[in-house]
Enzyme design. Structure first.
Site, PDB file in Angstrom:
ATOM      1  CB  CYS A  56      74.341  97.835  81.083  1.00 47.75           C
ATOM      2  SG  CYS A  56      72.749  98.510  81.472  1.00 47.75           S
TER       3      CYS A  56
ATOM      4  NE  ARG B 267      64.120  97.194  84.318  1.00 52.79           N
ATOM      5  CZ  ARG B 267      64.229  97.545  83.049  1.00 52.79           C
ATOM      6  NH1 ARG B 267      63.209  98.144  82.457  1.00 52.79           N
ATOM      7  NH2 ARG B 267      65.324  97.322  82.376  1.00 52.79           N
TER       8      ARG B 267
ATOM      9  CG  HIS C 200      75.918  95.219  76.995  1.00 52.55           C
ATOM     10  ND1 HIS C 200      75.671  94.290  77.983  1.00 52.55           N
ATOM     11  CD2 HIS C 200      75.034  96.234  77.177  1.00 52.55           C
ATOM     12  CE1 HIS C 200      74.682  94.740  78.762  1.00 52.55           C
ATOM     13  NE2 HIS C 200      74.265  95.909  78.283  1.00 52.55           N
TER      14      HIS C 200
END
Length: 634
Positions: free
Chosen positions: A331, A360, A382
């Site tokens: 994002c 991650r 998005h």
RNA sequence: GCCGAAAUAGCUCAACCAGGUAGAGCAACUGACUUGUAAUCAGUAGGUUGCGGGUUCAAUUCCUGCUUUCGGCACCA
């Protein structure tokens, strides 16, 4: 006293009676089969005495509720066996779960291993064969505390019971447990059970607490059902995507990169098919596609809030004295792209997609094949818009998700997660409006969903699409999240019809969720026998005799390749059966055997994976058929 | 990260319990066989037993540290 029975039947009794007696009056066989009963809507033990007019429904071994009772009592039996073998054991909780039960036990210095399970099972069987009664007793809080004074976990539970709650205990032979019940009338019902595994589990699910030993088991009323369940467990193991990934050469893992999967040529084909399907669909749906960098300056992550909230999971690197972080999410990069231009309300909804590789640092113990990895590709998008567009956009997305999941024949359900109790940003009214918009969208489509109160992200409510894999584990794949945080933090704006700057609303959404996890689910879902359109090898051509049939077979392979079909030829000097066996173990959708008949007639003889019958058709017909199948994504 | 278990040939496993430097099947390679719907026969090669340390005359085996994997728990913006 009048007893109302199911189906509008009634019985009248002069005096108070236990449920056993009532069942017996109706029919002795009912008494024999009854496990518990529903008395005025509440499940109770069979020895409960009824004193006033009531409605009663007997629960027999055929009812699903009975299975839960059996398993609950099995957990008690397990505890009794453990107590016999390890008298110093202390007990936590022992509930029923989806496919069985478990009990959490503190064994002090003792360590249980798999080898102990059969010994415990034996003890359980021994106790059960004594057929002791299981009896309920109501006690005061003081009595309960006295009774369990040597069991610290039970004392903790007792002390936390609400004052209004009746405290009941269940006694069987040499074991007494704090329990709400209800239970079997006696232990003799517990015949077909099995202890399955051991694990450490934190007391009360909190990692600050001590770890207890958890013993998992399952139980059924009949041996057939138990065996069937155990077979199912075996079957699931065969479908394990880690195993199939190895067998079918899809992906590999290396000690040098725990949680970082390597994609092998066959697995790459799966990926590429899923990705190009995704690109096609999204272009059709009016999405713009971008790609943002893997690594960005720490300052960006401070603005986005990740540095404060997600740093533990982020990989970082210092370059030229500046700190960088590898993106755990796409994002923030997307925000920068949005901010590059001035936007008008006329551009909305602005849908921007990205297949973005994120990293991650997941806890080592969480890693699990492709299901939980440390780098994965999110199929992110998005969507920027005005608030009044939310309902319509959600509807569009739910329709899109449904279309995509149906292609894979995947079952799913939707969960709406709402505002967390304390940790959230923004105004409550804004949250309420956003949650209502999500719910309205679903309801207007007649779409069922489950409410997950308080489970939203701190920045907004979300819809999660939960897929069920063959291990019956639920995986979150798709998600639609309203973000009330990032537009603010990045000061996103658009120009409204009055020429004034406004703050847009933003949705994050992912459909596969992670391509890696999604492929893992597909592997298990299809048990490695992929539909033709994503199958790494779609056709295997097998000449019967290289001397006479190889040339024709090669021509055929050429024709299929020209049509874009993924085809391989097996021209090894091996017996036909040998080559067929291999094509079958590799689960290739079509195997074509080419011999004299085919060469003479210009035909192919195909056999579909999973089927025995062979079909001879002209080559062009086969090509038409398989192309249609690929196009229809079957 | 925590609890427990495991790691032996490319793969699936044996030898380990009671220490004497590893063995099978499949795969690979070579040769023979020339095949019609799930394994043709024979031969060859293949291992620093996950990595390091210790005990011992001797360690795949016993002890220990680490890594990874598995079953769970916790975590999962």
């Amino acid at each position: 006293m009048i007893i109302n029975l199911p189906g509008g039947n009634q019985r009248e009794f002069d005096s108070e009676k236990s449920l056993f007696d009532i069942a017996n009056e109706i029919s002795p066989s009912l008494k024999k089969r009854s496990i518990v009963a529903r008395l005025n809507g509440k499940l109770v033990d069979m020895d409960t005495v009824v004193t006033t007019d009531s409605s009663v429904e007997f629960i027999t071994t055929d009812d699903p509720e009975a299975l839960e009772v059996l398993r609950h009592s099995s957990a008690h039996l397990l505890a009794e066996a453990i107590k016999t073998l390890y008298p110093h054991a202390h007990f936590g909780v022992g509930p029923v779960i989806e496919d069985g039960f478990y009990y959490d036990i503190d064994l002090g210095e003792d360590i249980l291993s798999e080898k102990d399970l059969p010994i415990i099972e034996k003890e359980m069987a021994k106790i059960a064969s004594q057929n002791s009664k299981i009896e309920r007793e109501v006690v005061s809080k003081e009595q309960a505390l006295e009774l369990f004074k040597d069991d610290p976990y039970k004392v903790e539970l007792i002390n936390e019971l609400p004052e209004s709650e009746e405290i009941s205990i269940y006694k069987q032979a040499h074991f007494t447990d704090l329990c709400r019940g209800p239970h079997l009338p006696g232990t003799k019902w517990i015949k077909n059970f099995k202890l399955l595994s051991l694990a450490g589990a934190y007391w009360r699910g909190n990692s600050d607490n001590v770890q207890l030993t958890r013993v998992y088991g399952t139980a059924f009323f009949t041996k057939e059902e138990l065996d069937e369940h155990l077979n199912l467990l075996e079957e699931r193991k065969k479908r394990d995507h880690r195993k199939l990934g190895k067998q079918l050469d899809l992906f590999m893992l290396s000690e040098y990169g725990p949680g970082f999967p390597f994609w092998l040529p066959n697995g790459m084909i799966l990926r590429r098919e899923l990705e190009s399907f995704w690109y096609d669909v999204h272009l059709k749906e009016g999405y713009k596609l971008i790609q943002t960098p893997i690594m960005l300056n720490k300052e960006l992550w401070e603005i986005s809030g990740h540095w404060a909230n997600y740093r533990e999971n982020m990989y970082t690197s210092t370059i030229d004295d500046m700190e960088f972080a590898i993106k755990p999410m796409n994002c923030p990069g997307g925000m920068l792209v949005y901010k590059r231009d001035i936007h008008s309300y006329k551009d909305f909804p602005l849908k921007v997609g990205e297949l973005g590789l994120v990293h991650r640092h997941e806890a080592s113990g969480a890693l699990n094949g492709l299901f939980r990895v440390r780098n994965f590709t999110q199929d992110d998008a998005h969507i920027f818009m005005t608030e009044d567009m939310i309902v319509q956009e959600i509807r569009e997305l739910v329709r899109l998700f449904d279309y995509m999941y149906k292609v894979f024949n995947l079952e799913y359900h939707i969960e709406l997660s709402t505002r967390p109790e304390d940790k959230f940003i923004g105004k409550v009214e804004t949250w309420d409006r956003a949650e209502k918009a999500l719910a309205d969208a679903l309801e207007s489509m007649g779409q069922d969903y489950k409410l997950n109160p308080g489970d939203g992200a701190f920045y907004g409510p979300k819809l999660d699409f939960k897929l069920k894999d063959s291990m019956k584990r639920i995986w979150q794949c798709g998600t639609i999240q309203l973000d009330m945080n990032l537009p603010e933090r990045f000061d996103l704006t658009y120009i409204d019809s009055n020429g004034e700057k406004q703050r847009p609303v933003m949705l994050h959404r992912a459909l596969y969720g992670s391509i890696e996890r999604f492929i893992g689910i597909l592997i298990e879902h299809y048990a490695g026998a992929f539909p033709t359109w994503i199958s790494p090898v779609q056709v295997k051509v097998i000449p019967v005799n290289n001397e006479y049939h190889l040339e024709y077979a090669k021509t055929l392979v050429g024709e299929l390749k020209d049509q874009g079909i993924r085809v391989e030829i097996d021209e090894r000097d091996e017996k036909l059966g040998y080559k067929i066996r291999e094509a079958q173990t590799k689960k290739i959708p079509y195997q074509l055997v080419i011999g004299d008949k085919e060469v003479e007639s210009g035909q192919v003889n195909y056999r579909r994976y999973g089927e025995q019958n062979q079909v001879a058709v002209p080559t062009y017909e086969f090509i038409e058929m398989i192309l249609a199948e690929i196009k229809e994504k079957k």
